[in-house]
Design a protein around this motif. Structure first.
Motif, PDB file in Angstrom:
ATOM      1  N   SER A 133       0.839  -1.198   0.032  1.00 18.69           N
ATOM      2  CA  SER A 133      -0.071   0.053   0.178  1.00 18.69           C
ATOM      3  C   SER A 133       0.792   1.365  -0.047  1.00 18.69           C
ATOM      4  O   SER A 133       1.956   1.335   0.435  1.00 18.69           O
ATOM      5  CB  SER A 133      -0.870   0.073   1.078  1.00 18.69           C
ATOM      6  OG  SER A 133      -0.120  -0.031   2.266  1.00 18.69           O
ATOM      7  N   GLY A 175      -7.257  -5.692  -5.838  1.00 26.14           N
ATOM      8  CA  GLY A 175      -6.722  -4.280  -5.550  1.00 26.14           C
ATOM      9  C   GLY A 175      -7.818  -3.247  -5.327  1.00 26.14           C
ATOM     10  O   GLY A 175      -9.058  -3.535  -5.349  1.00 26.14           O
ATOM     11  N   LYS A 218      -3.086  -5.361  -3.355  1.00 25.37           N
ATOM     12  CA  LYS A 218      -2.429  -4.076  -3.347  1.00 25.37           C
ATOM     13  C   LYS A 218      -3.562  -2.837  -3.158  1.00 25.37           C
ATOM     14  O   LYS A 218      -4.648  -3.150  -3.732  1.00 25.37           O
ATOM     15  CB  LYS A 218      -1.508  -3.885  -4.499  1.00 25.37           C
ATOM     16  CG  LYS A 218      -0.346  -4.710  -4.859  1.00 25.37           C
ATOM     17  CD  LYS A 218       0.252  -4.576  -6.055  1.00 25.37           C
ATOM     18  CE  LYS A 218       1.224  -5.584  -6.439  1.00 25.37           C
ATOM     19  NZ  LYS A 218       2.447  -5.441  -5.563  1.00 25.37           N
ATOM     20  N   MET A 219      -3.082  -1.830  -2.582  1.00 25.33           N
ATOM     21  CA  MET A 219      -4.193  -0.586  -2.377  1.00 25.33           C
ATOM     22  C   MET A 219      -3.404   0.565  -2.401  1.00 25.33           C
ATOM     23  O   MET A 219      -2.064   0.737  -2.117  1.00 25.33           O
ATOM     24  CB  MET A 219      -4.938  -0.901  -1.050  1.00 25.33           C
ATOM     25  CG  MET A 219      -4.095  -0.795   0.151  1.00 25.33           C
ATOM     26  SD  MET A 219      -4.776  -1.837   1.573  1.00 25.33           S
ATOM     27  CE  MET A 219      -4.556  -3.440   0.867  1.00 25.33           C
ATOM     28  N   SER A 220      -4.446   1.477  -2.733  1.00 22.47           N
ATOM     29  CA  SER A 220      -3.764   2.935  -2.935  1.00 22.47           C
ATOM     30  C   SER A 220      -4.808   3.678  -2.108  1.00 22.47           C
ATOM     31  O   SER A 220      -5.968   3.419  -2.100  1.00 22.47           O
ATOM     32  CB  SER A 220      -3.531   3.434  -4.184  1.00 22.47           C
ATOM     33  OG  SER A 220      -2.690   2.818  -5.209  1.00 22.47           O
ATOM     34  N   SER A 260      -4.954   3.963   3.639  1.00 21.59           N
ATOM     35  CA  SER A 260      -4.648   2.710   2.941  1.00 21.59           C
ATOM     36  C   SER A 260      -3.522   1.943   3.827  1.00 21.59           C
ATOM     37  O   SER A 260      -3.696   0.585   3.957  1.00 21.59           O
ATOM     38  CB  SER A 260      -3.893   2.873   1.638  1.00 21.59           C
ATOM     39  OG  SER A 260      -3.183   3.978   1.741  1.00 21.59           O
ATOM     40  N   HIS A 279      -2.260  -0.799  -7.414  1.00 21.73           N
ATOM     41  CA  HIS A 279      -3.673  -1.592  -7.117  1.00 21.73           C
ATOM     42  C   HIS A 279      -4.108  -1.965  -8.395  1.00 21.73           C
ATOM     43  O   HIS A 279      -4.858  -2.996  -8.449  1.00 21.73           O
ATOM     44  CB  HIS A 279      -4.793  -0.675  -6.452  1.00 21.73           C
ATOM     45  CG  HIS A 279      -5.055   0.370  -7.255  1.00 21.73           C
ATOM     46  ND1 HIS A 279      -4.642   1.791  -7.090  1.00 21.73           N
ATOM     47  CD2 HIS A 279      -6.175   0.722  -7.982  1.00 21.73           C
ATOM     48  CE1 HIS A 279      -4.972   2.722  -7.800  1.00 21.73           C
ATOM     49  NE2 HIS A 279      -6.197   1.956  -8.325  1.00 21.73           N
ATOM     50  N   TYR A 319      -8.559   0.952  -4.248  1.00 21.76           N
ATOM     51  CA  TYR A 319      -8.405   2.519  -4.134  1.00 21.76           C
ATOM     52  C   TYR A 319      -9.338   3.202  -3.447  1.00 21.76           C
ATOM     53  O   TYR A 319     -10.356   3.069  -3.515  1.00 21.76           O
ATOM     54  CB  TYR A 319      -8.209   3.343  -5.579  1.00 21.76           C
ATOM     55  CG  TYR A 319      -9.146   3.441  -6.497  1.00 21.76           C
ATOM     56  CD1 TYR A 319      -9.893   4.795  -6.063  1.00 21.76           C
ATOM     57  CD2 TYR A 319      -9.720   2.802  -7.405  1.00 21.76           C
ATOM     58  CE1 TYR A 319     -11.159   5.089  -6.956  1.00 21.76           C
ATOM     59  CE2 TYR A 319     -10.523   3.200  -8.180  1.00 21.76           C
ATOM     60  CZ  TYR A 319     -11.368   4.254  -8.089  1.00 21.76           C
ATOM     61  OH  TYR A 319     -12.547   4.491  -8.959  1.00 21.76           O
ATOM     62  N   TYR A 325     -13.702   2.031  -0.644  1.00 17.48           N
ATOM     63  CA  TYR A 325     -12.693   1.507  -1.712  1.00 17.48           C
ATOM     64  C   TYR A 325     -13.376   0.939  -2.602  1.00 17.48           C
ATOM     65  O   TYR A 325     -14.449   0.393  -2.678  1.00 17.48           O
ATOM     66  CB  TYR A 325     -11.598   0.569  -1.034  1.00 17.48           C
ATOM     67  CG  TYR A 325     -10.882   1.149  -0.187  1.00 17.48           C
ATOM     68  CD1 TYR A 325      -9.406   1.560  -0.483  1.00 17.48           C
ATOM     69  CD2 TYR A 325     -11.131   1.086   1.284  1.00 17.48           C
ATOM     70  CE1 TYR A 325      -8.453   1.990   0.468  1.00 17.48           C
ATOM     71  CE2 TYR A 325     -10.044   1.815   2.025  1.00 17.48           C
ATOM     72  CZ  TYR A 325      -9.040   2.089   1.609  1.00 17.48           C
ATOM     73  OH  TYR A 325      -7.962   2.669   2.580  1.00 17.48           O
TER      74      TYR A 325
END
Length: 608
Positions: A432, A490, A473-475, A446, A484, A492, A506
């Motif tokens: 992240s 993913g 994965k993340m933003s 995040s 992401h 965001y 998200y």
């Protein structure tokens, strides 16, 4: 161009000045020449700003080139130190530790998906001291921010991988040295992200970069395939191939890249909307064939004769082999319950092409390292890796040249530092960006979600090998800092309005790919999940995959077969509106926060 090398026979005694830069040393972590004058200038300009003698807009542009970035919190800065190809020495890890102890209130350094190390919440008055002290260790934040050539990334195992045509590292180092402080790349329409991958497996993910290089051989001549125009964020594009083969040793790859940058720099239409002013926008508009024609025309210009593309003075020529650890008199071996260690070997350890040695990937939770961990890693590097390590795009650290017979001792030493977790690059190794912990553009925490998902995954007790290969994965916003777009799962950051109140939320994506030379952006789901419900959504999707997949079917193939609608269906109830009340108050407060959530998104400095 400001000089990047010097004949030591005629140099004055004092190095580190503009007229006499630091003599280039081919030592890992010393790729970027240090200029002492830049530290003096930062002292002067920051003092002028703090005393009201310099306008804020002018100071922002100045400090960004020195890798000093404004945060959402007032009066503090983020310092971004560039580690070309991720390379770092034990002494430099200790320098980070000392600087963090002295100037960083949160007492941690953060490895980014660009292989940098960032330090947050540094008061401006201390920023000049910190970058100067890091400079004494050969570390540079020069052009870590701003509309410049950002940190050059690469495969952390370059030089030790099976199947390499040759080690790309020396050429990546020359590229860094050529373009740092280069007049063409100081004020482009936007930043440029460059990557050098090591093999056709493309572990460095070339297609999401502005400029990318893949090793090629033709009739015994070393060269690269050049890709241009990739990127994630709000307009994700995959970089197409500009040239199938461009020579390395004659400097042609530098010449072609500079031609690309000169063309990019002249695109005034991109400067109108700096948020979209990436080279991918130009190539998306005119096409790669038309862009290639522009490059060919540019290469006929008079500027070519004015440049020195020779690699003689800038090649990063360093053989790590001679410093590899010698065999020890004896090594400890595991006994009793080996399950955790065996998992560590399976997921974190990979054989080098040099017999008897392996790389060990250190799983760094959320990319954060304390001063104690940094110093412990430095000691471990000296004792077991010959002093060689590189950060990764997944926010980890790879130790290189570890003797096979010493892996157990390395694991025990890492475990004592709380860095011995197995599962590097597996489902529990969640990636992240910092999100609202520091970023002006962040919408959500995040980093808080990262920890919550990790906790949920550990509770699930996942043992299935295919499930472990899922990447999350993340933003904290729609931009791509957490990568992401290319994750199996993913997210965001976004928000949900509930009357006068707002819920952190998200937007999920599924089915992204970035391994084995294939890159694919994930498919966005028609769902908006409250932040506190995201771990439950991940749980459901993982269990859905485990129960319905075909034999040996990877997650991305499963997504293709069942379709995104099935993923949406399984979290439909989680997207239902939440009424604001005392019982539901938790949903209106983001992770690691105490006050009700409010969207506070400032103007980021990435496009200043």
């Amino acid at each position: 161009m400001e000089p990047a090398s010097l004949d030591t026979q005629t140099a004055p005694l004092r190095t580190g000045t503009l007229e006499n830069p630091e003599v280039i040393e081919n030592v890992p972590g010393h790729v970027i020449p240090i200029l002492e004058r830049e530290f003096d200038d930062f002292d002067t300009e920051s003092t002028r700003y703090l005393t009201g003698q310099l306008q804020e807009d002018d100071f922002i542009k100045f400090r960004l080139k020195q890798g000093v970035y404004g945060q959402r919190q007032p009066d503090v800065q983020m310092i971004r130190v560039k580690l070309p190809m991720g390379g770092v020495t034990p002494e430099q890890l200790e320098a980070f530790a000392d600087g963090i102890d002295s100037y960083v209130p949160l007492r941690k350094g953060h490895i980014t998906t660009r292989q940098n190390i960032q330090m947050h919440h540094v008061p401006l008055a201390d920023a000049a001291k910190l970058i100067r002290e890091l400079g004494d260790a050969g570390l540079s934040s020069r052009e870590g921010c701003g509309n410049t050539m950002r940190n050059v990334t690469g495969d952390p195992r370059a030089g030790v991988l099976e199947g390499e045509l040759f080690d790309i590292t020396p050429y990546a180092g020359a590229y860094v040295r050529y373009f740092v402080r280069h007049p063409t790349t100081q004020s482009m329409p936007r930043k440029v992200k460059t990557v050098f991958t090591a093999t056709a497996d493309d572990n460095a993910i070339t297609q999401i970069h502005d400029v990318a290089f893949i090793p090629r051989l033709r009739d015994g001549i070393r060269g690269v395939e050049i890709r241009v125009g990739g990127g994630t964020s709000i307009m994700p594009r995959l970089a197409p191939t500009l040239y199938e083969f461009v020579e390395l040793d004659n400097g042609d790859y530098l010449k072609v890249t500079e031609a690309c940058m000169r063309i990019f720099d002249r695109q005034d239409f991109l400067r109108v909307n700096r948020a979209r002013a990436r080279i991918k926008v130009l190539i998306d508009k005119i096409g790669i064939d038309a862009f290639r024609e522009l490059v060919e025309e540019e290469l006929e210009g008079d500027w070519v004769a004015e440049r020195d593309f020779s690699l003689d003075e800038i090649l990063f020529d360093h053989d790590e082999g001679p410093k590899a650890p010698a065999p020890g008199a004896g090594y400890a071996s595991p006994n009793g319950d080996r399950r955790t260690f065996d998992h560590f070997v399976e997921s974190n350890v990979a054989p080098q092409r040099q017999d008897g040695f392996s790389t060990v990937e250190v799983k760094v939770r959320r990319g954060d390292l304390t001063p104690e961990q940094l110093r412990g890693l430095a000691d471990l590097m000296r004792g077991y890796s010959g002093g060689y390590a590189r950060t990764t795009v997944h926010q980890n650290i790879v130790l290189r040249w570890v003797r096979d017979e010493s892996v157990y001792e390395v694991w025990r030493a890492l475990s004592a530092l709380e860095l011995g977790d197995p599962g590097a690059d597996e489902i529990s190794d969640v990636v992240s960006c910092p999100g609202t912990d520091s970023c002006k553009l962040g919408i959500t925490s995040s980093m808080g979600l990262n920890q919550a998902i990790q906790d949920r995954i550990l509770q699930m007790g996942i043992t299935d090998p295919l499930t472990r290969r899922i990447h999350i994965k993340m933003s904290g916003c729609p931009n791509g800092c957490g990568q992401h777009h290319i994750a199996d799962i993913g997210f965001y950051g976004a928000s949900i309005k509930v009357g006068e109140h707002t819920i952190p939320a998200y937007i999920p994506h599924v089915g992204g790919v970035y391994e084995g030379g294939e890159v694919r952006y994930g498919l966005r789901l028609k769902a908006r999940l409250p932040a506190k419900r995201v771990p439950e959504a991940v749980d459901r999707w993982v269990r859905f995959y485990e129960s319905e997949r075909a034999d040996d079917e990877p997650f991305r193939s499963f997504v293709d077969r069942v379709g995104v609608e099935e993923f949406e269906l399984r979290v439909k109830d989680l997207t239902m509106p939440i009424e604001f009340s005392l019982e539901n108050m938790n949903h209106f407060i983001d992770f690691n926060r105490e006050a009700p959530f409010v969207v506070q998104r400032g103007e980021g400095e990435c496009a200043v």
